[in-house]
Design a protein around this motif. Structure first.
Motif, PDB file in Angstrom:
ATOM      1  N   ARG A  71       0.837  -1.191   0.000  1.00  0.00           N
ATOM      2  CA  ARG A  71       0.000   0.000   0.000  1.00  0.00           C
ATOM      3  C   ARG A  71       0.876   1.247   0.000  1.00  0.00           C
ATOM      4  O   ARG A  71       1.886   1.324   0.692  1.00  0.00           O
ATOM      5  N   PRO A  72       0.517   2.261  -0.795  1.00  0.00           N
ATOM      6  CA  PRO A  72       1.339   3.481  -0.851  1.00  0.00           C
ATOM      7  C   PRO A  72       1.252   4.275   0.439  1.00  0.00           C
ATOM      8  O   PRO A  72       0.204   4.316   1.087  1.00  0.00           O
ATOM      9  N   LYS A  73       2.353   4.918   0.787  1.00  0.00           N
ATOM     10  CA  LYS A  73       2.388   5.761   1.982  1.00  0.00           C
ATOM     11  C   LYS A  73       3.363   6.915   1.767  1.00  0.00           C
ATOM     12  O   LYS A  73       4.362   6.768   1.074  1.00  0.00           O
ATOM     13  N   MET A  74       3.031   8.040   2.379  1.00  0.00           N
ATOM     14  CA  MET A  74       3.950   9.184   2.421  1.00  0.00           C
ATOM     15  C   MET A  74       3.707   9.861   3.761  1.00  0.00           C
ATOM     16  O   MET A  74       2.633  10.425   3.991  1.00  0.00           O
ATOM     17  N   ILE A  75       4.673   9.774   4.643  1.00  0.00           N
ATOM     18  CA  ILE A  75       4.500  10.189   6.032  1.00  0.00           C
ATOM     19  C   ILE A  75       5.521  11.265   6.381  1.00  0.00           C
ATOM     20  O   ILE A  75       6.712  11.115   6.102  1.00  0.00           O
ATOM     21  N   SER A  76       5.057  12.345   6.997  1.00  0.00           N
ATOM     22  CA  SER A  76       5.936  13.423   7.469  1.00  0.00           C
ATOM     23  C   SER A  76       5.731  13.630   8.963  1.00  0.00           C
ATOM     24  O   SER A  76       4.634  13.427   9.482  1.00  0.00           O
ATOM     25  N   ALA A  77       6.784  14.034   9.636  1.00  0.00           N
ATOM     26  CA  ALA A  77       6.709  14.408  11.052  1.00  0.00           C
ATOM     27  C   ALA A  77       7.869  15.341  11.354  1.00  0.00           C
ATOM     28  O   ALA A  77       8.944  15.221  10.758  1.00  0.00           O
ATOM     29  N   PHE A  78       7.651  16.274  12.285  1.00  0.00           N
ATOM     30  CA  PHE A  78       8.767  17.155  12.648  1.00  0.00           C
ATOM     31  C   PHE A  78       8.938  17.214  14.154  1.00  0.00           C
ATOM     32  O   PHE A  78       8.024  16.928  14.929  1.00  0.00           O
ATOM     33  N   SER A  79      10.165  17.580  14.531  1.00  0.00           N
ATOM     34  CA  SER A  79      10.502  17.763  15.941  1.00  0.00           C
ATOM     35  C   SER A  79      11.250  19.073  16.091  1.00  0.00           C
ATOM     36  O   SER A  79      12.064  19.431  15.243  1.00  0.00           O
ATOM     37  N   ARG A  80      10.974  19.772  17.201  1.00  0.00           N
ATOM     38  CA  ARG A  80      11.708  21.005  17.492  1.00  0.00           C
ATOM     39  C   ARG A  80      12.632  20.826  18.689  1.00  0.00           C
ATOM     40  O   ARG A  80      13.035  21.795  19.334  1.00  0.00           O
TER      41      ARG A  80
END
Length: 528
Positions: A71-80
């Protein structure tokens, strides 16, 4: 008596073991007999490492795991997190908190060491050493935080009212994607000492065509290009040549001005450049895999652009043009009002604008929108053709002779207007983008939205709109669960056209490829 007691004890122990074994057998039967839908839902929630172990249990589990990974996926996450290493680990843990087979990695940092970031992503066994990676330094990021999944923005801030001292807040955004039916790799543009922009532009186009031909077929074009540029005067002409060479169906987005490092899929580490060579561009190339045509056609890329500029009703033609500081160029020019013979110096041009703006010109951050009509060709393979592009150059000041603007590439005879940031235009355009995204969900084929990424003008954000998360709103209102990402840019890349009525009262198609005060949105969808 002691022997009898011991014998009874052994019998009790043996009986207890037997009963425990029977209980274990009855407990494990439902797991073994579990239907595939239930097993799928359980495995789907495992983090990547546990998922890898589960895929080795038996053939049935392995089959379900393969279906999940397809299954296709595109995941983003950020940390400061101010600790760069800890922040990198936080975003890695988040994007790998569910099963994925990475095709590509994009890491954006607001400050810090790109080499360390690239190494952090490369050395981890969870991502894989053969995954193409781009790391870039940007002026800000937006998306959802790894620690709480809440939407937020992180940008540079000034320590004084006159904004002379800019303090970057550290943050890292990590985006990992898997798009079945696609082949993905990084193709860089490296300029050797003395090499012309035309030569490196030709080579970039041919490198892309050769890669796509190899994985997709002879006459195919890439489905999408995500570009990251270096802050150099060579970037703009290469981008215009790319815009000319790529067919209309190829989606192109990106960040024109910044810093970046890259690693190709066939490289085990970042390759150091020769001393006199410099990076100009790097592009993630998405090409449809001819060996898996059915799935390849199910992945679609869509773009939308929210503009934030409006023009002042004054039109000019550049008269005398000179470029200063070749490595970090600025342009000095004089101009004529269109239809008039008098040559105006820099002060006279600014007076024209100031009269319309009632002496508030510098509060409005003016730009010249220059229409550049240029001939383009790829090598010697074809007759050059004319392409018209609208390019923005920020106004920096003037003297009694010339108007001073950022950048190069303006020629005598080029027509231009003055453009100013316009909140009403930006708000209306954001609503149009939100509506465009909403229409994606209502298509007859019911596409699944896989991922989203935004390239946002650095001057936008909460200070421009007077409210938080405005540039994220098209994603948040339409796809609230989507783990999207985005970066703030000094010049955002996004293909679009507009029609202008020329002097001969004919409609002229003019390309807008490089933007300011705009947001360029990329949506990736999948049709089952």
């Amino acid at each position: 008596m002691a022997e009898v007691s011991e014998t009874r004890k052994e019998m009790t122990t043996t009986k207890g073991k037997s009963e425990n074994w029977k209980k274990m057998k009855t407990d494990t039967v439902p797991i073994a007999a579990m239907n595939e839908d239930l097993l799928h839902n359980i495995l789907l929630r495992l983090p990547a490492k546990s998922f890898a172990f589960a895929s080795c249990v038996n053939r049935s589990w392995s089959s379900v795991c393969n279906r999940i990974l397809s299954r296709p996926k595109m995941i983003s996450a950020f940390s400061r997190n101010p600790d760069q290493l800890r922040a990198g680990e936080e975003v890695l843990d988040k994007v790998l908190s569910e099963p994925i087979r990475p095709h590509f990695v994009i890491a954006n940092i607001t400050c810090g060491n790109m080499e360390e970031t690239l190494t952090l992503v490369m050395i981890t066994e969870r991502v894989g050493s053969r995954v193409p990676i781009i790391v870039s330094v940007v002026t800000g990021i937006l998306g959802k935080e790894a620690c709480n999944d809440k939407a937020a923005e992180v940008k540079q801030h000034s320590t004084s009212d006159d904004e002379l001292f800019i303090v970057p807040n550290f943050a890292i955004l990590l985006t990992i994607g898997y798009l079945p039916g696609m082949k993905v790799d990084v193709i860089p543009v490296i300029q050797a000492k003395g090499e012309s922009e035309s030569d490196i532009g030709d080579k970039f186009v041919m490198d892309i065509r050769n890669y796509v031909s190899m994985v997709s077929g002879h006459a195919a074009a890439p489905a999408c290009l995500i570009l990251f540029g270096e802050d150099t005067h060579a970037t703009e002409p290469v981008l215009h040549k790319l815009d000319y060479a790529m067919p209309a169906e190829t989606v192109i987005v990106g960040d024109q001005i910044g810093e970046f490092l890259h690693k190709r899929g066939n490289e085990s580490r970042n390759v150091q450049l020769p001393k006199d060579d410099c990076r100009v561009l790097a592009g993630l190339i998405f090409a449809r895999d001819r060996l898996r045509p059915a799935q390849a056609e199910r992945i679609q890329f869509d773009t939308a652009i929210s503009r934030g500029m409006s023009s002042v009703d004054l039109r000019y033609k550049a008269a005398n043009v000179n470029v200063s500081r070749p490595r970090c160029p600025s342009t000095l020019l004089t101009a004529k009002r269109r239809g008039e013979a008098e040559v105006l110096d820099g002060e006279q041009i600014l007076d024209d604008i100031d009269n319309i703006l009632e002496n508030h010109i510098w509060e409005n951050d003016p730009y010249l929108g220059v229409i550049k009509r240029r001939k383009y060709s790829i090598g010697l393979e074809e007759k050059p053709k004319i392409m018209s592009s609208l390019v923005f150059h920020q106004v920096n000041g003037s003297d009694d002779q010339d108007l001073l603007v950022d950048g190069a590439g303006i020629k005598t005879g080029d027509q231009f207007q003055v453009y100013l940031p316009d909140l009403k235009v930006a708000e209306a355009s954001l609503k149009a983008v939100t509506s465009q995204h909403r229409n994606l969900k209502s298509k007859a084929n019911k596409p699944e939205i896989v991922g989203g990424f935004a390239f946002v003008g650095n001057s936008r954000g909460d200070l421009f709109f007077g409210r938080p998360d405005a540039d994220s709103s098209p994603f948040l209102e339409n796809f609230p669960e989507l783990r999207f990402g985005g970066i703030f840019c000094d010049s955002e890349i996004g293909r679009s056209l507009f029609v202008e009525e020329g002097e001969e009262k004919k409609e002229v198609s003019i390309r807008r490829f490089l933007h300011v005060y705009s947001s360029v949105y990329l949506i990736v969808s999948y049709t089952s």
